[in-house]
Design a protein around this motif. Structure first.
Motif, short mmCIF file in Angstrom:
data_model
loop_
_atom_site.label_atom_id
_atom_site.label_comp_id
_atom_site.label_asym_id
_atom_site.label_seq_id
_atom_site.Cartn_x
_atom_site.Cartn_y
_atom_site.Cartn_z
N PRO A 120 -9.00 3.49 -11.90
CA PRO A 120 -8.70 2.38 -11.01
C PRO A 120 -7.20 2.11 -10.97
O PRO A 120 -6.51 2.23 -11.98
CB PRO A 120 -9.44 1.20 -11.61
N MET A 121 -6.71 1.76 -9.82
CA MET A 121 -5.27 1.70 -9.58
C MET A 121 -4.64 0.46 -10.22
O MET A 121 -5.09 -0.66 -9.99
CB MET A 121 -5.03 1.69 -8.07
N PRO A 122 -3.61 0.65 -11.05
CA PRO A 122 -2.89 -0.51 -11.60
C PRO A 122 -2.27 -1.35 -10.50
O PRO A 122 -1.93 -0.84 -9.42
CB PRO A 122 -1.80 0.14 -12.48
N LYS A 123 -2.08 -2.62 -10.75
CA LYS A 123 -1.55 -3.53 -9.73
C LYS A 123 -0.18 -3.10 -9.24
O LYS A 123 0.11 -3.17 -8.03
CB LYS A 123 -1.48 -4.95 -10.30
N GLU A 124 0.68 -2.62 -10.14
CA GLU A 124 2.02 -2.21 -9.74
C GLU A 124 1.95 -1.05 -8.75
O GLU A 124 2.71 -1.00 -7.77
CB GLU A 124 2.84 -1.80 -10.96
N LEU A 125 1.05 -0.12 -8.99
CA LEU A 125 0.91 1.04 -8.10
C LEU A 125 0.35 0.63 -6.75
O LEU A 125 0.82 1.09 -5.71
CB LEU A 125 0.03 2.10 -8.75
N SER A 126 -0.66 -0.24 -6.76
CA SER A 126 -1.24 -0.68 -5.48
C SER A 126 -0.20 -1.42 -4.65
O SER A 126 -0.15 -1.28 -3.42
CB SER A 126 -2.46 -1.56 -5.73
N THR A 127 0.65 -2.19 -5.29
CA THR A 127 1.72 -2.89 -4.57
C THR A 127 2.69 -1.89 -3.96
O THR A 127 3.12 -2.03 -2.80
CB THR A 127 2.47 -3.84 -5.52
N GLU A 128 3.04 -0.86 -4.73
CA GLU A 128 3.94 0.18 -4.23
C GLU A 128 3.35 0.86 -2.99
O GLU A 128 4.05 1.07 -1.99
CB GLU A 128 4.17 1.21 -5.34
N LEU A 129 2.05 1.19 -3.04
CA LEU A 129 1.42 1.86 -1.91
C LEU A 129 1.28 0.94 -0.70
O LEU A 129 1.45 1.37 0.45
CB LEU A 129 0.05 2.41 -2.31
N ARG A 130 0.99 -0.30 -0.94
CA ARG A 130 0.81 -1.24 0.17
C ARG A 130 2.09 -1.46 0.95
O ARG A 130 2.07 -1.54 2.18
CB ARG A 130 0.29 -2.58 -0.37
N TYR A 131 3.22 -1.53 0.26
CA TYR A 131 4.47 -1.88 0.92
C TYR A 131 5.35 -0.68 1.27
O TYR A 131 6.20 -0.79 2.16
CB TYR A 131 5.28 -2.84 0.03
N TYR A 132 5.15 0.45 0.60
CA TYR A 132 6.11 1.53 0.75
C TYR A 132 5.47 2.89 1.01
O TYR A 132 6.09 3.92 0.77
CB TYR A 132 7.00 1.63 -0.50
N SER A 133 4.23 2.94 1.52
CA SER A 133 3.61 4.22 1.79
C SER A 133 2.78 4.14 3.07
O SER A 133 2.57 3.06 3.62
CB SER A 133 2.71 4.65 0.63
N ASN A 134 2.30 5.31 3.51
CA ASN A 134 1.44 5.36 4.69
C ASN A 134 -0.04 5.32 4.32
O ASN A 134 -0.89 5.68 5.13
CB ASN A 134 1.74 6.60 5.53
N ALA A 135 -0.35 4.91 3.10
CA ALA A 135 -1.75 4.80 2.67
C ALA A 135 -2.47 3.74 3.51
O ALA A 135 -1.93 2.67 3.77
CB ALA A 135 -1.83 4.44 1.19
N TYR A 136 -3.70 4.08 3.92
CA TYR A 136 -4.47 3.17 4.78
C TYR A 136 -5.17 2.08 3.96
O TYR A 136 -5.82 2.36 2.96
CB TYR A 136 -5.56 3.94 5.52
N SER A 137 -5.07 0.85 4.43
CA SER A 137 -5.91 -0.27 3.97
C SER A 137 -6.14 -0.25 2.47
O SER A 137 -7.27 -0.08 2.00
CB SER A 137 -7.25 -0.25 4.70
N VAL A 138 -5.09 -0.45 1.70
CA VAL A 138 -5.20 -0.48 0.24
C VAL A 138 -5.78 -1.84 -0.15
O VAL A 138 -5.06 -2.83 -0.27
CB VAL A 138 -3.85 -0.24 -0.43
N VAL A 139 -7.09 -1.88 -0.30
CA VAL A 139 -7.80 -3.12 -0.65
C VAL A 139 -8.02 -3.12 -2.16
O VAL A 139 -8.64 -2.20 -2.71
CB VAL A 139 -9.14 -3.22 0.08
N THR A 140 -7.49 -4.13 -2.83
CA THR A 140 -7.66 -4.26 -4.27
C THR A 140 -8.71 -5.32 -4.58
O THR A 140 -9.15 -6.06 -3.69
CB THR A 140 -6.34 -4.64 -4.94
N ARG A 141 -9.06 -5.43 -5.85
CA ARG A 141 -10.06 -6.42 -6.26
C ARG A 141 -9.53 -7.84 -6.10
O ARG A 141 -10.31 -8.80 -6.07
CB ARG A 141 -10.48 -6.17 -7.71
#
Length: 421
Positions: A102-123
């Protein structure tokens, strides 16, 4: 005026429908690597629910059919954590991190703001409030098989076999694997894959509904007035408009939870695994011989070549499949309408066809599809009663009774006979 409104709604529902194509002959290939009908698909579907991400619930005969998986030298059999979804690009020249799940919060934040990853929905997402994604994952059978398990390679083998058939212009010939709905019956494998490429959400289900809204000027679908209050004998708002709204509601209810499960699990896409094999990142001796040969014979020049689509799969993890999760009309529609047996069969085949078409395109494992279909049904079953009561004044007890009647296990669906047991 009424005819004009019907035409408008019909056009909206069909806005993303794909162009028509002619059918091509469906044949089976001759060598062993193409034989995808020898009980492989039914065996895959009938896997028991799993709580352990590394379990091998699908296989009945171990891995005897595969050659090349030596007992020693398996670089990822003891630890396959490096074989997870990584298909995203960072913006602003940022260094691409190795995604862990499961994705750490820091990584999910990085993907949400600085990548082309689609719809990064976290818990922690607003739409996940009060919802535990791990409970939904267990409800649909547990975590998917990983590359350290034999079950994963059986899943990947099937995708490769379907891609080989697609390159030859063929769909699977076994009707228990592929029996299309009537609106798809003249489509070749290319058209099937294109029907589920970047289409408006629910477009294929909308096309089926539309065919029942205006059949020679006569509506052929009837609401169940023991569920929804009666308004009048000819109710455009209560039928066409309401069912269009229901279709959108169901997809909206499912999407956040399904995407949260994707980013929680991080299953790699088939094209990612295919490219690791084709590029030599995974050693030949670590891959079943038949799979290795199929991938090498595809002569891939990049990962996306594995699929039908120029851009390959979307930029989010593979499991559970969102097209499949969005295909829940086979639950909510028979709850609010009195369908004939023929209509119910078409709904089942349409939901299934949308799901399987993504494997035809090479962007999903069948296990992604089945988990997605189960996920969509599970979420809609949990939320449909409250929605119908709050929005339409439905009889809650009657709704729950019909939900119970029409729930089933997608693992048992047979598209040939339209049976669910």
């Amino acid at each position: 005026m009424r005819n004009y409104l019907i035409i408008v709604v019909t056009l909206l529902l069909l806005a993303a429908a794909s162009f028509q194509a002619h059918a091509v002959p469906i044949t089976t290939a001759s060598d062993d690597s193409d034989r995808i009908t020898d009980n492989l698909f039914p065996r895959m579907l009938k896997g028991k629910p799993r709580g352990n991400p590394q379990s091998s619930g699908f296989l009945e005969k171990g891995f005897k059919a595969s050659k090349g998986m030596k007992e020693k030298g398996k670089s990822f059999r003891s630890d396959d954590s490096g074989l997870r979804y990584q298909k995203f690009v960072m913006y602003e020249n940022r260094t691409k991190p190795i995604a862990t799940y499961p994705m750490p919060k820091e990584l999910s934040t990085e993907l949400r703001y600085y990548s082309n990853a689609y719809s990064v929905v976290t818990r922690e997402d607003y739409e996940m409030r009060g919802r535990d994604v791990t409970k939904y994952i267990q409800k649909v059978g547990g975590y998917p098989a990983r590359p350290s398990s034999d079950e994963y390679w059986e899943n990947f083998r099937f995708v490769c076999q379907v891609q080989k058939l697609r390159r030859e212009g063929n769909l699977p010939s076994d009707p228990k694997i592929w029996t299309p709905p009537d609106l798809w019956k003249d489509d070749d494998v290319y058209k099937v894959a294109e029907k589920v490429r970047d289409e408006y959400p629910g477009a294929n289900q909308a096309a089926l509904l539309s065919s029942w809204f205006a059949n020679n000027g006569r509506r052929t679908i009837q609401l169940d007035y023991s569920i929804l209050p009666f308004r009048c004998m000819d109710d455009f708002i209560g039928t066409e408009v309401r069912l269009a709204a229901m279709l959108s509601w169901a997809i909206g209810a499912v999407a956040p939870i399904n995407f949260c499960a994707k980013w929680h699990v991080g299953q790699c896409r088939p094209e990612e695994m295919a490219w690791k094999i084709a590029s030599g990142e995974i050693a030949e001796e670590d891959v079943p011989t038949d799979i290795y040969e199929m991938v090498k014979n595809m002569a891939l020049t990049k990962a996306t070549d594995f699929t039908q689509y120029k851009v390959g799969s979307p930029n989010h993890p593979s499991w559970p499949a969102m097209h499949s999760a969005a295909s829940s009309m086979s639950l909510w529609l028979p709850v609010v309408a009195n369908l004939t047996d023929e209509q119910y069969c078409e709904v089942l085949r349409t939901d299934y066809a949308v799901s399987f078409a993504r494997t035809c395109a090479g962007v999903h494992y069948v296990s992604d599809n089945i988990a997605g279909l189960k996920m969509g049904q599970e979420i809609v079953a949990n939320e449909l009663t409250r929605h119908l009561v709050d929005v339409y004044g439905a009889d809650g007890n009657a709704v729950m009774k019909k939900i119970s009647k029409y729930r089933f296990d997608w693992s048992n669906f047979d598209p040939e006979t339209c049976t669910t047991t």
